[in-house]
Write an enzyme that holds these catalytic residues in place. Sequence first.
Site, PDB file in Angstrom:
ATOM      1  CG  PHE A  59      -6.311   0.522  24.557  1.00  0.00           C
ATOM      2  CD1 PHE A  59      -6.842   1.749  24.208  1.00  0.00           C
ATOM      3  CD2 PHE A  59      -6.158  -0.434  23.563  1.00  0.00           C
ATOM      4  CE1 PHE A  59      -7.210   2.045  22.903  1.00  0.00           C
ATOM      5  CE2 PHE A  59      -6.532  -0.157  22.244  1.00  0.00           C
ATOM      6  CZ  PHE A  59      -7.061   1.092  21.927  1.00  0.00           C
ATOM      7  NE  ARG A  87      -3.826   8.424  10.906  1.00  0.00           N
ATOM      8  CZ  ARG A  87      -4.163   7.996  12.123  1.00  0.00           C
ATOM      9  NH1 ARG A  87      -4.640   8.838  13.014  1.00  0.00           N
ATOM     10  NH2 ARG A  87      -4.017   6.731  12.447  1.00  0.00           N
ATOM     11  CB  THR A  93      -0.414   4.050  17.386  1.00  0.00           C
ATOM     12  OG1 THR A  93      -1.286   4.408  16.317  1.00  0.00           O
ATOM     13  CG2 THR A  93      -1.148   4.186  18.704  1.00  0.00           C
ATOM     14  NE  ARG A 104       1.267   9.292  18.152  1.00  0.00           N
ATOM     15  CZ  ARG A 104       0.177   8.913  17.500  1.00  0.00           C
ATOM     16  NH1 ARG A 104       0.284   8.185  16.395  1.00  0.00           N
ATOM     17  NH2 ARG A 104      -1.020   9.245  17.941  1.00  0.00           N
ATOM     18  CG  ASN A 114       0.137   8.075  21.405  1.00  0.00           C
ATOM     19  OD1 ASN A 114      -0.534   8.919  21.994  1.00  0.00           O
ATOM     20  ND2 ASN A 114      -0.373   7.290  20.470  1.00  0.00           N
ATOM     21  CG  HIS A 117      -6.155  12.305  18.572  1.00  0.00           C
ATOM     22  ND1 HIS A 117      -6.540  10.995  18.392  1.00  0.00           N
ATOM     23  CD2 HIS A 117      -7.035  13.068  17.868  1.00  0.00           C
ATOM     24  CE1 HIS A 117      -7.624  10.971  17.619  1.00  0.00           C
ATOM     25  NE2 HIS A 117      -7.942  12.214  17.286  1.00  0.00           N
ATOM     26  CD  GLU A 128     -11.146  12.756  15.960  1.00  0.00           C
ATOM     27  OE1 GLU A 128     -10.164  13.498  15.715  1.00  0.00           O
ATOM     28  OE2 GLU A 128     -11.049  11.522  16.075  1.00  0.00           O
TER      29      GLU A 128
HETATM   30  P1  CMP Z   1      -4.755   8.064  19.417  1.00  0.00           P
HETATM   31  O1  CMP Z   1      -4.203   8.331  18.063  1.00  0.00           O
HETATM   32  O2  CMP Z   1      -5.094   9.241  20.247  1.00  0.00           O
HETATM   33  O3  CMP Z   1      -6.050   7.122  19.318  1.00  0.00           O
HETATM   34  C1  CMP Z   1      -6.403   6.168  20.265  1.00  0.00           C
HETATM   35  C2  CMP Z   1      -5.382   6.045  21.361  1.00  0.00           C
HETATM   36  O4  CMP Z   1      -5.467   4.861  22.114  1.00  0.00           O
HETATM   37  C3  CMP Z   1      -3.999   5.991  20.735  1.00  0.00           C
HETATM   38  O5  CMP Z   1      -3.647   7.227  20.228  1.00  0.00           O
HETATM   39  C4  CMP Z   1      -3.167   5.512  21.907  1.00  0.00           C
HETATM   40  O6  CMP Z   1      -2.832   6.556  22.790  1.00  0.00           O
HETATM   41  C5  CMP Z   1      -4.162   4.581  22.587  1.00  0.00           C
HETATM   42  N1  CMP Z   1      -3.853   3.198  22.239  1.00  0.00           N
HETATM   43  C6  CMP Z   1      -3.969   2.607  21.047  1.00  0.00           C
HETATM   44  N2  CMP Z   1      -3.608   1.320  21.121  1.00  0.00           N
HETATM   45  C7  CMP Z   1      -3.246   1.103  22.406  1.00  0.00           C
HETATM   46  C8  CMP Z   1      -2.781  -0.014  23.107  1.00  0.00           C
HETATM   47  N3  CMP Z   1      -2.602  -1.192  22.501  1.00  0.00           N
HETATM   48  N4  CMP Z   1      -2.513   0.134  24.422  1.00  0.00           N
HETATM   49  C9  CMP Z   1      -2.711   1.332  25.032  1.00  0.00           C
HETATM   50  N5  CMP Z   1      -3.162   2.436  24.418  1.00  0.00           N
HETATM   51  C10 CMP Z   1      -3.409   2.324  23.114  1.00  0.00           C
END
Ligand code: CMP
Length: 139
Positions: A59, A87, A93, A104, A114, A117, A128
């Site tokens: 992704f 978190r 997520t 979320r 989503n 972050h 970060e």
């Molecule tokens: P974040 O917490 O910003 O960290 C990594 C990001 O990748 C996560 O939020 C999602 O927005 C994205 N992400 C994680 N897993 C997937 C997935 N299976 N498909 C698409 N996007 C993903």
Amino acid sequence: MSLERTLTIIKPDGVEQGNIGDIIQVLEKNHFKIKAAKMLQLTNSAAGGFYAVHRERSFFNDLVRYMSSGPVLILVLEAENAVSRLRDLMGATDPRKAAEGTIRKRFATSIEKNVIHGSDSAENAKIEIGYFFNALELV
Ligand code: CMP
């Protein structure tokens, strides 16, 4: 308990949907102090650098395209156990798996869009925060 900092990003969907105020209200009501704030439209390269840890994931390209598709609001937050508490407030997520009442669950529409972050460890939070802010920009 220890005072800790974490990095959060209100993602392009959160900004576009007008959820900045609602999300900051949740954070402040939960005793997070905002130590720095910056609104940016990330370039592809800035988004790719931030998510470099995911560069081998299927992704990754979509994630980079999405994260650079519109403005984001980047905040440094400080609170007791900020990393894990943020978190918990964010939820899973995948918003379909997020608990009721989490950010979320309330505002996100997909695992990609989503809405927010949050750093996944205190160590990554430092990295970060340093990616987006210099010492003068932290109050
Ligand atoms: P974040 O917490 O910003 O960290 C990594 C990001 O990748 C996560 O939020 C999602 O927005 C994205 N992400 C994680 N897993 C997937 C997935 N299976 N498909 C698409 N996007 C993903």
